[in-house]
Design a protein around this motif. Structure first.
Motif, PDB file in Angstrom:
ATOM      1  N   PHE A  74       0.863  -1.175   0.000  1.00 30.81           N
ATOM      2  CA  PHE A  74       0.000   0.000   0.000  1.00 30.81           C
ATOM      3  C   PHE A  74       0.906   1.234   0.000  1.00 30.81           C
ATOM      4  CE2 PHE A  74       0.217   1.786   4.322  1.00 30.81           C
ATOM      5  CZ  PHE A  74       0.891   0.790   4.991  1.00 30.81           C
ATOM      6  N   PRO A 121       2.124   4.560   1.383  1.00 33.46           N
ATOM      7  CA  PRO A 121       1.965   5.319   2.620  1.00 33.46           C
ATOM      8  C   PRO A 121       1.617   6.774   2.313  1.00 33.46           C
ATOM      9  CG  PRO A 121       4.280   4.877   2.200  1.00 33.46           C
ATOM     10  CD  PRO A 121       3.515   4.157   1.154  1.00 33.46           C
ATOM     11  N   VAL A 122       0.989   7.400   3.279  1.00 28.01           N
ATOM     12  CA  VAL A 122       0.488   8.752   3.113  1.00 28.01           C
ATOM     13  C   VAL A 122       1.564   9.706   2.594  1.00 28.01           C
ATOM     14  CG1 VAL A 122      -0.416  10.724   4.389  1.00 28.01           C
ATOM     15  CG2 VAL A 122      -1.264   8.440   4.843  1.00 28.01           C
ATOM     16  N   ARG A 123       2.743   9.570   3.115  1.00 29.26           N
ATOM     17  CA  ARG A 123       3.837  10.468   2.714  1.00 29.26           C
ATOM     18  C   ARG A 123       4.071  10.407   1.213  1.00 29.26           C
ATOM     19  NH1 ARG A 123       8.618  13.226   4.192  1.00 29.26           N
ATOM     20  NH2 ARG A 123       7.357  13.580   6.006  1.00 29.26           N
ATOM     21  N   MET A 155       1.312  12.047  -0.631  1.00 29.93           N
ATOM     22  CA  MET A 155       1.390  13.498  -0.591  1.00 29.93           C
ATOM     23  C   MET A 155       2.477  14.019  -1.516  1.00 29.93           C
ATOM     24  SD  MET A 155       0.666  14.087   3.428  1.00 29.93           S
ATOM     25  CE  MET A 155       0.616  15.838   3.409  1.00 29.93           C
ATOM     26  N   ARG A 188       2.133  16.184  -5.692  1.00 30.63           N
ATOM     27  CA  ARG A 188       2.775  17.373  -6.211  1.00 30.63           C
ATOM     28  C   ARG A 188       3.446  17.132  -7.557  1.00 30.63           C
ATOM     29  NH1 ARG A 188       6.552  17.821  -1.953  1.00 30.63           N
ATOM     30  NH2 ARG A 188       7.178  19.862  -2.661  1.00 30.63           N
ATOM     31  N   VAL A 210      -3.669  15.168   8.853  1.00 31.53           N
ATOM     32  CA  VAL A 210      -2.641  15.038   7.825  1.00 31.53           C
ATOM     33  C   VAL A 210      -2.954  15.865   6.590  1.00 31.53           C
ATOM     34  CG1 VAL A 210      -1.431  13.380   6.365  1.00 31.53           C
ATOM     35  CG2 VAL A 210      -2.055  12.765   8.673  1.00 31.53           C
ATOM     36  N   LEU A 227      -1.398  19.206   6.374  1.00 31.75           N
ATOM     37  CA  LEU A 227       0.052  19.374   6.364  1.00 31.75           C
ATOM     38  C   LEU A 227       0.525  19.959   5.040  1.00 31.75           C
ATOM     39  CD1 LEU A 227       1.219  16.072   8.062  1.00 31.75           C
ATOM     40  CD2 LEU A 227       1.019  18.318   9.073  1.00 31.75           C
ATOM     41  N   PRO A 280       4.026  21.245   2.680  1.00 30.87           N
ATOM     42  CA  PRO A 280       5.487  21.165   2.611  1.00 30.87           C
ATOM     43  C   PRO A 280       6.115  22.524   2.908  1.00 30.87           C
ATOM     44  CG  PRO A 280       4.510  21.063   0.419  1.00 30.87           C
ATOM     45  CD  PRO A 280       3.381  21.113   1.378  1.00 30.87           C
ATOM     46  N   GLY A 323      10.334  22.078   0.120  1.00 31.45           N
ATOM     47  CA  GLY A 323       9.532  21.001  -0.432  1.00 31.45           C
ATOM     48  C   GLY A 323       9.458  19.778   0.457  1.00 31.45           C
ATOM     49  N   LEU A 343       8.044  17.609   3.568  1.00 32.54           N
ATOM     50  CA  LEU A 343       6.818  17.481   4.358  1.00 32.54           C
ATOM     51  C   LEU A 343       7.182  17.264   5.812  1.00 32.54           C
ATOM     52  CD1 LEU A 343       4.792  15.196   2.003  1.00 32.54           C
ATOM     53  CD2 LEU A 343       4.090  17.443   2.763  1.00 32.54           C
ATOM     54  N   PRO A 344       6.321  17.746   6.730  1.00 29.57           N
ATOM     55  CA  PRO A 344       6.611  17.469   8.137  1.00 29.57           C
ATOM     56  C   PRO A 344       6.584  15.967   8.407  1.00 29.57           C
ATOM     57  CG  PRO A 344       4.498  18.572   7.884  1.00 29.57           C
ATOM     58  CD  PRO A 344       5.106  18.506   6.539  1.00 29.57           C
ATOM     59  N   THR A 345       7.274  15.592   9.479  1.00 30.90           N
ATOM     60  CA  THR A 345       7.354  14.170   9.821  1.00 30.90           C
ATOM     61  C   THR A 345       5.994  13.641  10.251  1.00 30.90           C
ATOM     62  OG1 THR A 345       9.513  14.722  10.679  1.00 30.90           O
ATOM     63  CG2 THR A 345       8.678  12.537  11.196  1.00 30.90           C
ATOM     64  N   LEU A 346       5.706  12.429   9.818  1.00 30.29           N
ATOM     65  CA  LEU A 346       4.465  11.782  10.227  1.00 30.29           C
ATOM     66  C   LEU A 346       4.804  10.701  11.243  1.00 30.29           C
ATOM     67  CD1 LEU A 346       3.020  11.445   6.627  1.00 30.29           C
ATOM     68  CD2 LEU A 346       2.279  13.047   8.363  1.00 30.29           C
ATOM     69  N   MET A 406       2.333   5.614   7.882  1.00 32.53           N
ATOM     70  CA  MET A 406       2.135   6.791   7.025  1.00 32.53           C
ATOM     71  C   MET A 406       3.390   7.240   6.290  1.00 32.53           C
ATOM     72  SD  MET A 406      -0.763   9.055   8.857  1.00 32.53           S
ATOM     73  CE  MET A 406       0.020   9.377  10.406  1.00 32.53           C
ATOM     74  N   GLU A 407       4.573   6.857   6.798  1.00 32.00           N
ATOM     75  CA  GLU A 407       5.786   7.228   6.062  1.00 32.00           C
ATOM     76  C   GLU A 407       6.445   6.044   5.398  1.00 32.00           C
ATOM     77  OE1 GLU A 407       7.575  11.317   7.921  1.00 32.00           O
ATOM     78  OE2 GLU A 407       8.868   9.555   7.792  1.00 32.00           O
ATOM     79  N   ARG A 408       6.580   4.973   6.153  1.00 28.68           N
ATOM     80  CA  ARG A 408       7.337   3.861   5.602  1.00 28.68           C
ATOM     81  C   ARG A 408       6.478   2.847   4.864  1.00 28.68           C
ATOM     82  NH1 ARG A 408      11.768   2.625  10.251  1.00 28.68           N
ATOM     83  NH2 ARG A 408      11.452   0.519   9.476  1.00 28.68           N
ATOM     84  N   GLY A 409       5.158   2.914   5.041  1.00 23.79           N
ATOM     85  CA  GLY A 409       4.296   1.978   4.332  1.00 23.79           C
ATOM     86  C   GLY A 409       4.494   0.538   4.762  1.00 23.79           C
ATOM     87  N   TYR A 429      -4.428   9.396   8.435  1.00 27.37           N
ATOM     88  CA  TYR A 429      -4.947  10.000   7.217  1.00 27.37           C
ATOM     89  C   TYR A 429      -6.194   9.260   6.753  1.00 27.37           C
ATOM     90  CZ  TYR A 429      -5.052  11.855   2.494  1.00 27.37           C
ATOM     91  OH  TYR A 429      -5.443  12.449   1.334  1.00 27.37           O
TER      92      TYR A 429
END
Lengths: 253, 324, 655
Positions: free
Chosen positions: A186, A188-190, A193, A197, C258, C261, C263, C267, C269-272, C374-377, C474
């Motif tokens: 899946f 991830p949100v990051r 996002m 862009r 989220v 948030l 950037p 560019g 993004l803040p840490t999740l 949310m960051e590493r999936g 999110y």
């Protein structure tokens, strides 16, 4: 190897399906929009193969602006570019025409699609696109690698009845990728996002000269399937049910 | 539009697949209704036995495309052969199965001929000048009625088992071998190998009783329960594709169009929702019993007996009954 | 009688001046901690208004009770006793020393008369003895590798400081003994008197006395200076931590917005989530600093107790070690803990409830989960099906059931905007799981009978809580916003929930997203209806055990309402682990949809329930009901687990 992956955005569930007066489609409220399952496998296989062979992976879809998130998921999975044909089509042949026209404008070696969409369930678009492009194709593919000879790929596809076939296809080619054992990752949100862009190129049917054909099918009606009247439902608590069932089984044996 | 009808036959090991009979049955009734001819196309390398069989199947014409190059299934060659035959025979309607063959070459032939293809149909009728079909959409939760209004030939792929397996009255069919050129050098696809799933000695197609596990049983630790039932009944374990994909059972147990097609006397589907690819491969079982928590599961449309309930409660009770 | 301070000691006043460098070193130690704790990205800014509302009654009570009195330590009576001996003994001795200083500087008359006899002599002797006894127990327990303290690791510095303190006390008694001997004092300082007898031979050794005096004094000062560098720093941290802890566990969990948030200029993004120590709030870093590695959290953690790889102590000490080593932006700490370990957490909050230092390991675990998802999936493979269902079906179950199947054949009113008072929120478990659909049906029957103005919204699916539990704020936000929009269209103001996870979501997570509603759990609603006579009940003889769901009980402190309901229909039986101490059913943290390693948590709880010999097991949560029903199959073939609503309905029907 430069690869184009065709993905479709499908609704997770639908509310209020109906047939409009134009009879050219099914209208509905989409509860959610997600990437079609086998297309997700196709996407991961395509991106992996492109990276491995040092080429680019482009994710392509045909749909309205609402389907962008599926392209963004593709970008989130590290596809190099995303392309959308702005058209809301229902008929598989029309979709195939639009996709084939968009593909022909790109540089590509291989096109990968899924096997069947969960909404229209036609399993036609992939092979139709191949024929429109005039390239060799394979359906229900489970593995793809660069072929031993130059400009070929080696694929394994399902034949049914427990058999698989390994083939070599000349490039350019198209394969329809089957769902497999490892579920796709899946996004991830990051990554979503960041993907939001990145630019998505849009093409119109006019530009592609792929619109305006007369419809070949008319949707007459949409309804729930008939209640099953063949199955004899056995009621009661588990003990009763088991007892009745065992009796039925013994009758057969 | 009325016209001749062409059925695309499917065969394996010199035996015709059941879908062929289903298509011929429907083709015959339509051809009679229209007063046109019904032909059947069969492609392969050794077709004598098949041709004989088809001659008395109720068709008017058998069109065998026989060539040594067609020994193995090459999509490119099969597409070329089918398209060529269609051009020559010029049918108004082409019928095939919603099978691997139908999914692979159907759309290609349709595009090549400029015809109208509708796939995954479970019912079809001629209404006036047009064909009307019923097909599943949205994961099978809904069905649409579709009318074909495009250029001919109309090409339909039909779900296996959806049409009855009628055997029309035999008539003496004509056999015509078409002249098709296959240029091996211009082929852009080559078959390298044919692989079979390693069954490890397990052959579920021979079992008289199958206890089949679906995703709905809840987890690989529940397989033992089903195994106990299979043992108590003297049967074998089977499973759906997701269960094999998740390795709860080896692929040899998988029932589905990509794996094994089975016809046991008793097929007990536990926690199987009933995807069409699964149903197509077991619907000819003697008695189909479905146990599922979801009363809307499509499996109940093909089952003979159904229990809407928790597999984990019914199976132990069933084991008790089987042992007594 | 009177005793002269610094008797025989020349320049004795020097010791008092040495308190200045002691204070300086002590302060330096505190500043080091302060710097590390305050180092993060998220800065706490407190205004004067905030401060006023901050010191609410609950919080002040918590500071005194948990912070200063350390009430939680006494939950283990034996340890509590010996720890109490050390703490209160030291407190008294410290007061005594201060009083001597006051006598020396201001002439306070503490060294004479009755006060001297009974406090300075007798009481302080008893205090010193108490400290010795207490220390003896604690030290022996630690040296003997008592598992809770030493698994997975033992906190360094404890043995040293315990021995240090022991030496200080012992030198004190030696000193006292010799003084008593030399001065021939007749005081009720019984320990000193005993030591004096032993030291008879030392009567003439003035030099020894003077050396011992300075040794004791300097050691004592050194110990004080050493406090911030040793585990004793908890003397400062626990009261502060107690002040900063939320009184309701559930209240501390805001979903990250989220979608809001943006950037930054580069560019980025803040840490999740919390991949490094810098990403936590100050409170979390205070937690890691305050942790004494006592292991009480892992002794109540359902995952640890069923031999899984998660231990809350293990998680906190990984972070504590990183903090003490100054590894503030080390991105390897999540991997040091481990992804699968983090997902074994059921978010039950037992660790939060039990920690004597008021630490919240749960927030740290959730912060790391947020980063993983949310960051590493990354998440356990088995859970991905539920996750994908949340994305496509907007609920975590794989069911093909339509939204209205749960009430098929049952007259269920629809919510009419502007007319209906309560929205009956069904929730995904009641809607899509076979067994728990019965709970929804029971509640509908009861609300109909009581004539409550309520209705359902067919379109409603899931609050999004499973996504939040897994760590994807999110996805949670997407589902929550869909519901908030739906409620706005329907003008919903009041919600009745049948599931504590739904209750907690609406109460704690929805307000920051703009969804403020009056939320009432079905337990509270049914109790009101029974006790106001709108529903009838007859108290039978049946023994009914009650399992407190984590999110109703521990997280939101609703313990008595379900009990009132049960008491109105039968005899309530308390399970050994009940109320704030309840043992989780195992479904939390998204683990309902995950594979389970080790022993089964729900089997353990089911066994506990079964062994209560109650005829029925009641609960107020559909997930608990599903887990207990599954677990009880190991012990009985009868169905004995029910929701309180089902029991009320059954009771009602019998009338």
């Amino acid at each position: 190897m430069n690869i184009i992956v065709c993905t479709k955005a499908v609704p997770g569930f639908v509310n209020n399906p109906s047939v409009p007066d134009t009879h050219d489609r099914v209208d509905y409220e989409a509860g959610s929009i997600v990437i079609n399952e086998s297309d997700d496998y196709a996407l991961e296989a395509g991106i992996k193969l492109a990276k491995k062979s040092g080429g680019k992976a482009v994710v392509l879809t045909c749909g309205s602006l609402a389907v962008q998130k599926v392209l963004q998921a593709g970008l989130g999975k590290d596809a190099d570019a995303a392309l959308r044909v702005d058209a809301n089509l229902f008929e598989p042949t029309a979709t195939a025409r639009a996709l084939a026209a968009a593909i022909q404008k790109q540089e590509y070696d291989l096109v990968i699609t899924g096997v069947e969409s969960s909404d229209v369930m036609a399993a036609q678009v992939g092979v139709s696109v191949a024929e429109m492009l005039g390239v060799p194709f394979a359906y229900a593919v489970t593995e793809i690698e660069p072929g031993e000879r130059e400009n070929t790929i080696r694929i394994t596809k399902e034949l049914g009845f427990g058999k698989k076939q390994v083939e070599e296809l000349d490039l350019p080619a198209l394969v329809c990728f089957q769902t497999g054992t490892e579920p796709p990752s899946f996004v991830p949100v990051r990554k979503m996002m960041m993907a939001q862009r990145k630019p998505i190129k849009t093409l119109t049917l006019n530009e592609l000269d792929a619109g305006g054909q007369r419809l070949s099918i008319e949707v007459v009606d949409i309804f729930s399937p008939k209640e099953a009247d063949t199955a004899e439902i056995i009621d009661g608590d588990p003990e009763t049910q088991a007892s009745v069932l065992m009796q039925k089984i013994r009758e057969v044996l | 539009m009325k016209g001749d009808i062409l059925v695309i036959a499917e065969h394996r090991n010199a035996v015709l697949d059941n879908i062929t009979w289903e298509l011929i049955g429907k083709g015959r009734s339509l051809a009679d209704q229209w007063g046109t001819r019904l032909a059947v196309l069969v492609v392969g390398s050794e077709l004598d036995a098949l041709v004989d069989n088809l001659k008395s199947s109720g068709v008017d014409l058998v069109i065998p495309v026989q060539h040594s190059l067609l020994k193995d299934y090459n999509a490119e060659l099969y597409t070329t052969a089918t398209a060529q035959v269609c051009r020559d025979f010029n049918p108004a309607l082409v019928l095939m199965g919603y099978t691997y063959l139908g999914m692979e070459i159907g759309p290609a032939v349709a595009v090549r001929l400029g015809g109208t293809m509708v796939s995954n149909c479970c019912e079809l009728e001629a209404e006036g000048d047009h064909l009307v079909v019923i097909r599943s959409v949205f994961g099978g939760t809904l069905q649409v009625k579709t009318r074909l209004v495009g250029a001919q030939p109309d090409m339909l792929s039909i779900v296996k088992g959806a049409l009855p397996r009628d055997t029309p009255a035999a008539r003496d069919a004509v056999v015509e071998f078409p002249a098709i050129d296959f240029d091996e050098k211009r082929l852009r696809s080559r078959i390298l190998e044919i692989l079979a799933i390693d069954t490890g000695g397990i052959d579920i197609t021979k079992a008289k009783i199958l206890v089949s596990a679906g995703r709905g049983i809840g987890g690989p630790d529940k397989i033992q329960l089903l195994r106990d039932l299979a043992d108590a009944l003297g049967g074998e374990l089977a499973c759906s594709r997701p269960v094999a994909d998740m390795c709860w059972l080896p692929a040899a147990h998988q029932v589905g169009i990509s794996a094994s097609t089975v016809t046991p006397d008793v097929y007990i589907a536990c926690g199987i929702s009933g995807a069409s690819q699964h149903i197509a491969a077991m619907r000819d079982s003697g008695r189909i019993i479905a146990i599922n928590k979801d009363p809307n599961a499509p499996i109940f449309r093909v089952a003979h007996y159904g229990i809407v309930g928790d597999v984990l409660e019914v199976i132990p009770a069933l084991i008790e009954q089987a042992k007594s | 009688m009177e005793r002269t301070p610094y008797w025989l000691i020349q320049y004795g006043l020097l010791i008092d001046f040495l308190s200045l460098p002691t204070a300086a070193i002590f302060s330096y130690g505190v500043v080091l901690h302060w710097r590390r704790i305050r180092k993060g990205e998220i800065k706490l800014r407190v205004s004067l208004d905030d401060l006023r509302s901050f010191f609410s009654r609950d919080r002040v009570v918590a500071i005194l009770w948990n912070g200063f009195l350390g009430a939680r330590v006494y939950r283990r009576p034996i340890t509590g006793l010996f720890h109490g001996l050390v703490f209160w003994g030291m407190l008294l001795l410290f007061i005594g020393t201060l009083l001597v200083l006051l006598k020396v500087v201001f002439g306070l008359g503490v060294m004479s008369g009755g006060f001297y006899q009974w406090f300075m002599a007798l009481t302080l002797d008893a205090a010193g003895l108490a400290v010795l006894v207490g220390l003896g127990f604690l030290l022996i327990r630690r040296l003997a590798h008592y598992p809770r303290l030493s698994v997975p690791k033992s906190r360094p510095g404890f043995v040293f400081v315990e021995i240090f303190l022991l030496v200080v006390i012992l030198t004190g008694f030696v000193l006292e003994g010799q003084r008593v001997q030399m001065a021939g004092a007749q005081e009720p300082s019984f320990v000193g008197n005993l030591v004096a007898i032993a030291m008879e031979g030392m009567r003439e050794h003035e030099g020894f006395y003077i050396t011992m005096w300075w040794l004791h004094g300097l050691l004592a000062l050194a110990l004080i200076a050493w406090v911030p560098f040793s585990p004793l720093v908890h003397l400062l941290f626990v009261p502060v931590n107690a002040a900063l802890t939320e009184t309701i566990i559930g209240a501390d969990e805001k979903a990250l917005d989220v979608s809001a948030l943006e950037p930054d200029d580069d560019g980025n993004l803040p840490t999740l989530g919390t991949p490094t120590l810098l990403d936590y709030t100050d409170k979390r870093r205070l937690d890691f600093s305050a942790c004494l590695w006592c292991g009480r959290c892992q002794d109540v953690c359902p995952a640890t107790l069923t031999e899984k790889t998660l231990s809350p102590k293990g998680v906190v000490i990984t972070l504590a070690e990183a903090l003490s080593q100054g590894r503030m932006d080390d991105r390897g700490i999540i991997d040091a803990v481990g992804m699968s370990v983090l997902f074994e957490c059921r978010t039950c909050g037992a660790c939060v409830e039990t920690c004597p230092a008021m630490i919240n390991p749960l927030k740290a675990i959730l912060g790391m989960r947020q980063n993983l998802m949310m960051e590493r999936g990354e998440m356990p493979t088995q859970m991905t099906a539920a996750y994908r269902n949340m994305e496509s079906l907007m609920h975590p179950f794989s069911s093909q059931s339509s939204s209205s199947d749960w009430h098929k054949g049952l007259e269920t009113p629809l919510f009419k905007p502007g007319e209906t008072e309560y929205l009956l929120w069904v929730g995904c478990a009641v809607k899509y799981e076979d067994r728990t659909q019965q709970v929804g049906r029971a509640v509908v029957h009861l609300l109909n009978e009581a004539g409550v103005s309520y209705g359902i919204i067919e379109d409603a699916r899931c609050t999004g809580d499973p996504a939040k539990q897994m760590g994807d704020d999110y996805l949670f936000g997407q589902l929550a916003n869909r519901n908030i929009d739906l409620f706005e269209v329907h003008q919903v103001k009041k919600i009745i929930t049948m599931c504590p996870h739904c209750y907690n979501s609406f109460k704690q997570y929805y307000p920051p997203l703009g969804g403020e509603y009056e939320v009432i759990s079905h337990a509270t609603m049914l109790k009101k209806l029974i006790y106001s006579g709108k529903l009838k009940s007859v108290r039978g003889d049946q023994k009914i055990a009650y399992h407190d769901p984590c999110y109703l009980g521990r997280h939101n402190k609703i313990f008595e309402d379900p009990r009132s309901i049960i008491s109105s229909i039968g005899h309530i039986v308390e399970l050994p682990r009940n109320r704030g101490n309840s043992f989780c059913c195992g479904a939390g943290g998204g683990n309902y949809w995950n594979e389970e390693d080790g022993k089964r948590i729900n089997y353990i709880r089911a066994q506990e329930a079964f062994e209560s010999q109650a005829a029925l097991i009641a609960t107020a949560c559909p997930f608990c009901l599903l887990m207990l029903t599954d677990g009880l199959k190991m012990y009985t073939s009868h169905q004995i687990a029910f929701d309180i609503a089902e029991l009320v309905l059954k009771n009602d029907r019998h009338l």
